[in-house]
Scaffold this active site. Structure first.
Site, PDB file in Angstrom:
ATOM      1  N   CYS A 157       0.838  -1.193   0.000  1.00 33.01           N
ATOM      2  CA  CYS A 157       0.000   0.000   0.000  1.00 33.01           C
ATOM      3  C   CYS A 157       0.877   1.250   0.000  1.00 33.01           C
ATOM      4  CB  CYS A 157      -0.917  -0.002   1.219  1.00 33.01           C
ATOM      5  SG  CYS A 157      -1.880   1.522   1.405  1.00 33.01           S
ATOM      6  N   ASP A 171      -0.081  -6.034  -0.343  1.00 32.39           N
ATOM      7  CA  ASP A 171      -1.191  -6.262  -1.269  1.00 32.39           C
ATOM      8  C   ASP A 171      -0.847  -7.488  -2.106  1.00 32.39           C
ATOM      9  OD1 ASP A 171      -2.620  -3.968  -0.471  1.00 32.39           O
ATOM     10  OD2 ASP A 171      -1.466  -2.703  -1.834  1.00 32.39           O
TER      11      ASP A 171
END
Length: 285
Positions: free
Chosen positions: A193, A200
């Site tokens: 992120c 992620d």
């Protein structure tokens, strides 16, 4: 190694985001919770100005949509959102989650009324077109889990010691004597992120026509996102631009499906020759 200026280090558009900050959850409808991030922040950094070389959408799935019907009874559904690549803003995911949570104690007379509210608010935030599909519980049974199409390149027996983003892995990665049309995929895509550095996790499909791409070099390139901080949508556009630049694809689609966070998954789709088909989740989603 290619060195790039961080386009986000002094971006005022990111200062006011709720992402990474303690926030209160609102149970009553509040459209002001939505926050957009200008797509230009990333696109300018990778020389995407003027006419874009792709079309597509950010395909979101919301698994935790709930509201009250006219009699006050709780209702639930899955929502699928298709946000145009042409929107001025992408929608920041934490604000999207908080916004959807604000429906929990809010009455709607009908699903149609709910859908129209979602379309109006999200299109206003993104400054672009969005479609919303509400999937009711009676249709949950036909929701499918699939694998991405194509040949998975993850079983290549390579040694990796560098996890810093480096597009130069794609330098001299094609065989100009072989022109192919093929579809490849990997489940090893991982980025972080932009704001919080939380991991992620994603899978990516690359469908292309053009000089044959060395699969080992492609896999190293995808692995190099492992410590890279950028939003999902921006990573996919970066992959698209790098493949066009280094591999000279005459046709190209890049489609990533990321695991969900806060009840939402994000699945960016970019192509210069085809449109996205039906959206079906992967096993990790």
């Amino acid at each position: 190694m290619t060195q790039n200026h961080d386009p986000y280090s002094d971006a005022q558009a990111l200062v006011g985001l709720t992402l990474g900050k303690a926030t209160d959850y609102q149970a009553e409808y509040d459209a002001s919770l939505l926050q957009g991030v200008p797509r230009s922040l990333n696109r300018n950094a990778i020389a995407l100005t003027g006419t874009l070389p792709f079309h597509g959408a950010d395909i979101w799935t919301g698994y935790e949509l709930s509201w009250l019907n006219a009699k006050g009874k709780p209702m639930v559904a899955i929502a699928e959102f298709h946000l145009s690549y042409e929107s001025l803003n992408l929608i920041e995911s934490k604000s999207f989650k908080l916004y959807l949570n604000s429906f929990n104690q809010t009455k709607f007379d009908s699903i149609d009324s709910l859908q129209k509210t979602l379309v109006a608010d999200l299109s206003q935030c993104a400054q672009g077109d969005i479609s919303v599909k509400i999937i009711e519980p009676k249709s949950f049974g036909i929701q499918r889990i699939i694998e991405l199409p194509g040949t998975c390149i993850d079983d290549l027996d390579i040694e990796v010691s560098d996890y810093s983003f480096n597009p130069d892995y794609l330098e001299n990665s094609t065989d100009d004597k072989q022109t192919v049309a093929e579809t490849l995929n990997s489940n090893l895509l991982k980025s972080n992120c932009l704001i919080t550095s939380q991991p992620d996790w994603g899978s990516v499909m690359i469908r292309y026509q053009g000089p044959k791409i060395d699969r080992e070099k492609l896999l190293r390139y995808l692995i190099s996102f492992r410590q890279h901080n950028e939003f999902h949508e921006q990573c996919v556009e970066r992959i698209f631009v790098d493949l066009k630049r280094f591999c000279h694809c005459t046709k190209l689609t890049v489609y990533a499906r990321y695991t969900r966070r806060g009840g939402l998954d994000i699945n960016p789709y970019r192509s210069d020759f085809e449109q996205p088909g039906e959206s079906h989740r992967l096993a990790r989603q």
